[in-house]
Design a protein around this motif. Sequence first.
Motif, PDB file in Angstrom:
ATOM      1  N   UNK A  27      38.738  19.742 -42.422  1.00  0.00           N
ATOM      2  CA  UNK A  27      37.520  19.963 -43.212  1.00  0.00           C
ATOM      3  C   UNK A  27      36.433  18.948 -42.873  1.00  0.00           C
ATOM      4  N   UNK A  28      36.805  17.687 -42.718  1.00  0.00           N
ATOM      5  CA  UNK A  28      35.783  16.657 -42.484  1.00  0.00           C
ATOM      6  C   UNK A  28      35.154  16.756 -41.095  1.00  0.00           C
ATOM      7  N   UNK A  29      35.825  17.416 -40.167  1.00  0.00           N
ATOM      8  CA  UNK A  29      35.198  17.565 -38.843  1.00  0.00           C
ATOM      9  C   UNK A  29      33.963  18.464 -38.927  1.00  0.00           C
ATOM     10  N   UNK A  30      33.818  19.175 -40.043  1.00  0.00           N
ATOM     11  CA  UNK A  30      32.650  20.033 -40.255  1.00  0.00           C
ATOM     12  C   UNK A  30      31.511  19.311 -40.976  1.00  0.00           C
ATOM     13  N   UNK A  37      30.457   7.617 -41.032  1.00  0.00           N
ATOM     14  CA  UNK A  37      30.848   6.293 -41.537  1.00  0.00           C
ATOM     15  C   UNK A  37      30.666   6.181 -43.048  1.00  0.00           C
ATOM     16  N   UNK A  38      30.457   7.301 -43.681  1.00  0.00           N
ATOM     17  CA  UNK A  38      30.304   7.322 -45.135  1.00  0.00           C
ATOM     18  C   UNK A  38      31.427   8.182 -45.721  1.00  0.00           C
ATOM     19  N   UNK A  39      31.094   9.363 -46.152  1.00  0.00           N
ATOM     20  CA  UNK A  39      32.065  10.204 -46.850  1.00  0.00           C
ATOM     21  C   UNK A  39      33.248  10.612 -45.970  1.00  0.00           C
ATOM     22  N   UNK A  40      32.993  10.960 -44.725  1.00  0.00           N
ATOM     23  CA  UNK A  40      34.087  11.377 -43.832  1.00  0.00           C
ATOM     24  C   UNK A  40      35.134  10.283 -43.724  1.00  0.00           C
ATOM     25  N   UNK A  41      34.676   9.090 -43.423  1.00  0.00           N
ATOM     26  CA  UNK A  41      35.579   7.949 -43.268  1.00  0.00           C
ATOM     27  C   UNK A  41      36.331   7.652 -44.561  1.00  0.00           C
ATOM     28  N   UNK A  43      37.001   9.688 -47.095  1.00  0.00           N
ATOM     29  CA  UNK A  43      37.905  10.787 -47.418  1.00  0.00           C
ATOM     30  C   UNK A  43      39.183  10.683 -46.569  1.00  0.00           C
ATOM     31  N   UNK A  44      39.018  10.435 -45.288  1.00  0.00           N
ATOM     32  CA  UNK A  44      40.175  10.313 -44.395  1.00  0.00           C
ATOM     33  C   UNK A  44      41.028   9.114 -44.778  1.00  0.00           C
ATOM     34  N   UNK A  45      40.389   7.985 -45.066  1.00  0.00           N
ATOM     35  CA  UNK A  45      41.149   6.785 -45.465  1.00  0.00           C
ATOM     36  C   UNK A  45      41.935   7.034 -46.750  1.00  0.00           C
ATOM     37  N   UNK A  46      41.307   7.671 -47.726  1.00  0.00           N
ATOM     38  CA  UNK A  46      41.976   7.942 -48.999  1.00  0.00           C
ATOM     39  C   UNK A  46      43.150   8.903 -48.800  1.00  0.00           C
ATOM     40  N   UNK A  47      42.954   9.936 -47.986  1.00  0.00           N
ATOM     41  CA  UNK A  47      44.031  10.896 -47.719  1.00  0.00           C
ATOM     42  C   UNK A  47      45.199  10.207 -47.007  1.00  0.00           C
ATOM     43  N   UNK A  48      44.876   9.400 -46.003  1.00  0.00           N
ATOM     44  CA  UNK A  48      45.931   8.670 -45.289  1.00  0.00           C
ATOM     45  C   UNK A  48      46.666   7.710 -46.201  1.00  0.00           C
ATOM     46  N   UNK A  81      37.435  13.036 -55.967  1.00  0.00           N
ATOM     47  CA  UNK A  81      36.011  12.704 -55.998  1.00  0.00           C
ATOM     48  C   UNK A  81      35.357  13.004 -54.647  1.00  0.00           C
ATOM     49  N   UNK A  82      36.017  12.661 -53.557  1.00  0.00           N
ATOM     50  CA  UNK A  82      35.466  12.948 -52.225  1.00  0.00           C
ATOM     51  C   UNK A  82      35.261  14.444 -52.038  1.00  0.00           C
ATOM     52  N   UNK A  83      36.225  15.241 -52.469  1.00  0.00           N
ATOM     53  CA  UNK A  83      36.081  16.694 -52.305  1.00  0.00           C
ATOM     54  C   UNK A  83      34.955  17.236 -53.174  1.00  0.00           C
ATOM     55  N   UNK A  84      34.789  16.683 -54.369  1.00  0.00           N
ATOM     56  CA  UNK A  84      33.701  17.123 -55.250  1.00  0.00           C
ATOM     57  C   UNK A  84      32.343  16.746 -54.655  1.00  0.00           C
ATOM     58  N   UNK A  85      32.231  15.541 -54.130  1.00  0.00           N
ATOM     59  CA  UNK A  85      30.978  15.123 -53.488  1.00  0.00           C
ATOM     60  C   UNK A  85      30.674  16.053 -52.314  1.00  0.00           C
ATOM     61  N   UNK A  86      31.681  16.327 -51.498  1.00  0.00           N
ATOM     62  CA  UNK A  86      31.486  17.203 -50.335  1.00  0.00           C
ATOM     63  C   UNK A  86      31.018  18.589 -50.767  1.00  0.00           C
ATOM     64  N   UNK A  87      31.568  19.100 -51.831  1.00  0.00           N
ATOM     65  CA  UNK A  87      31.164  20.420 -52.330  1.00  0.00           C
ATOM     66  C   UNK A  87      29.740  20.374 -52.882  1.00  0.00           C
TER      67      UNK A  87
END
Length: 121
Positions: A27-30, A37-41, A43-48, A81-87
């Motif tokens: 999803x974040x590749x989109x 270096x903001x939300x993508x990073x 979100x990935x860090x939190x998921x990992x 929260x990251x997914x809500x921000x992305x939406x």
Amino acid sequence: MSEIKFAFEDLKVYEKSLDFIDMVYDITCLFPKEETYRLTSQFIRAANSIALNIAEGSGDTNAQFNRYLTMAANSIRECVVCSKIAQRQDYITKENEKKLREKLAELSKMIVGLQKYLTKK
């Protein structure tokens, strides 16, 4: 030659956390390039962090494992929260956010169940 396996790799919650990580990467590749270096990073860090905390805590005492599971649960909330921000920023659809939240709810329930099991042992 047989594969060397660690005990935490047999945990269903660990496997599910890896599936979630795959979803987040897909999803974040989109996301827009300026979010790299903001939300993508973030979100990935939190998921990992969900999978990393499960793995790190699994080889310790039940009390320590429980503490690491709490950190994994905190990372789950961060991903919500990251997914809500992305939406809200229209980086993902409401349908994709719903799918992410369903996986996060499942992970959360699994972690709570494992924590209950550990405190009864």
